[in-house]
Design an enzyme around this catalytic site. Sequence first.
Site, short mmCIF file in Angstrom:
data_model
loop_
_atom_site.label_atom_id
_atom_site.label_comp_id
_atom_site.label_asym_id
_atom_site.label_seq_id
_atom_site.Cartn_x
_atom_site.Cartn_y
_atom_site.Cartn_z
N GLY A 1 0.82 84.70 53.10
CA GLY A 1 0.24 84.51 51.73
C GLY A 1 -0.27 82.85 51.48
O GLY A 1 -0.39 82.09 52.48
N PHE A 2 -0.19 82.54 50.19
CA PHE A 2 -0.45 81.01 49.89
C PHE A 2 0.26 80.05 50.75
O PHE A 2 -0.30 79.30 51.28
CB PHE A 2 -0.63 81.06 48.37
CG PHE A 2 -1.87 81.57 47.88
CD1 PHE A 2 -3.30 81.13 48.07
CD2 PHE A 2 -1.85 82.64 47.21
CE1 PHE A 2 -4.13 81.65 47.46
CE2 PHE A 2 -2.93 83.15 46.65
CZ PHE A 2 -4.17 82.69 46.77
N GLU B 1 -5.52 89.64 32.23
CA GLU B 1 -6.73 89.95 33.00
C GLU B 1 -6.59 91.43 33.23
O GLU B 1 -7.91 92.09 32.98
CB GLU B 1 -6.48 89.18 34.31
CG GLU B 1 -6.57 87.46 34.00
CD GLU B 1 -6.20 86.77 35.23
OE1 GLU B 1 -6.56 85.49 35.15
OE2 GLU B 1 -5.81 87.40 36.29
#
Length: 418
Positions: A12-13, A169
């Site tokens: 991942g990041f 969102e």
Amino acid sequence: MSAPRVVIVGGGFGGLYAARALGRAPVELTVVDRANHHVFQPLLYQVATAGLSPSQIAYPIRGVLRRQRNTRVLLAEAVAVDAARRVVTLRDDELPYDWLILAPGARHSYFGHPEWEALAPGLKTLDDALRIRERILLAFERAERERDPERRRALLTFVVVGGGPTGVELAGAIGEIACKVMARDFRTVDTREARTLLVEAGPRLLPAFPAVLAERAERSLERLCVEVRTGAAVTRLEPGAVWLGADRIAAGTVLWAAGVAPSPLARSLGVPLDRAGRVVVGPDLTVPGRPEIFVVGDLAACTDAAGKPLPGLAPVAIQQGEYAARAIVRAVRGRPLPPFHYHDKGTMATIGRNAAVVDLGRLRLSGYLAWLMWCFVHILWLIGFRNRFLVMIEWAWAYVRFERSARLIVRGGDEAMT
Ligand SMILES: Cc1cc2nc3c(=O)[nH]c(=O)nc-3n(C[C@H](O)[C@H](O)[C@H](O)COP(=O)(O)OP(=O)(O)OC[C@H]3O[C@@H](n4cnc5c(N)ncnc54)[C@H](O)[C@@H]3O)c2cc1C
């Protein structure tokens, strides 16, 4: 002497940026992930609401690290870390290391109710996003065929639990689909009558943002027909309904965007965890008594210089991953690195197509200008890791022009409709 073996768990990041920072280092690097792709999680809600396709926000980890001669990528699930023997236990193998960077991230917490996950899926992986997209689209399809008005109303009720950036969102995008995108496509139901409810247990939305921005976000959501309920905790979930205390809301789709449950790998380290289950790391991001194990990203409980906990955000994971990589290179050369310091460049959340909130410390923006900034930052950021400029132009064009229809596709048949 052979090169030191570095293992990174998670692409991942945190893990991916650590791996890239080690690309030219004199180490033998292995990156392990249970998926073969990196997911750009900040845009997952766009896949879940049919705004983007999976391939626009995911990229094979092998592809990202292709040019690194010192790196191999393994598709495998890590189940434990045996710190005493310095091995990562995979489901079917073992992986020895000299240095370990743990970056397996987190999932949603159902606050002691794991059985709620099946009723209210969370959004973390591409599979989650596709499942959620299917639920949302099928809800409209079922409502179009439903003759009973009460059941139709329930089918067109969407509840999003959790008023952080992901919940905001997701709710904004669902409200937008119902109010704007779908409105002309159905004959029996008026999709504009769909009810999107965003539920937050705390006193306000976006607790990590200044109150003034949270209020503006709430107003933008209301313009997208999203109803916000703060101070309301989910007390019970059953198929087709959610309970907020004594209030039962019949809802065909309930989505979960609350709480964080760190990877179970944390427990296998046998070191202190915080209340949420994250590994409490030192100022150099290592585990107490284990200077060869770094924990970065959502799994790390880390504070800034003032003692404030660092948030579970991609920039935190990225900077920590890069720091851990640099620290390993320096340690191999016998030169320690000063403690980790997080450079906070601000936070942002988008609300539908034309509004966002941006907190850059002294500068706080909301509305259209903030949304343009959100687009600019996310497009640049995506290009950074995918390096596929044409795909980005295509995405930006489809996004700005509101072209969702190509992605409003869902499997059909009796199985899907029951
Ligand atoms: C829907 C959503 C929206 C978000 N929006 C934003 C935003 O707008 N801005 C922002 O800054 N942050 C956002 N975040 C938070 C941000 O994505 C995370 O903070 C960040 O991804 C954490 O990075 P990480 O490296 O710790 O974990 P992740 O990026 O989650 O990566 C973990 C990796 O480890 C792998 N893995 C997990 N367990 C194992 C195992 N046992 N074995 C092998 N591999 C494993 C996973 O497959 C995954 O690839 C959002 C998160 C979500 C879910």
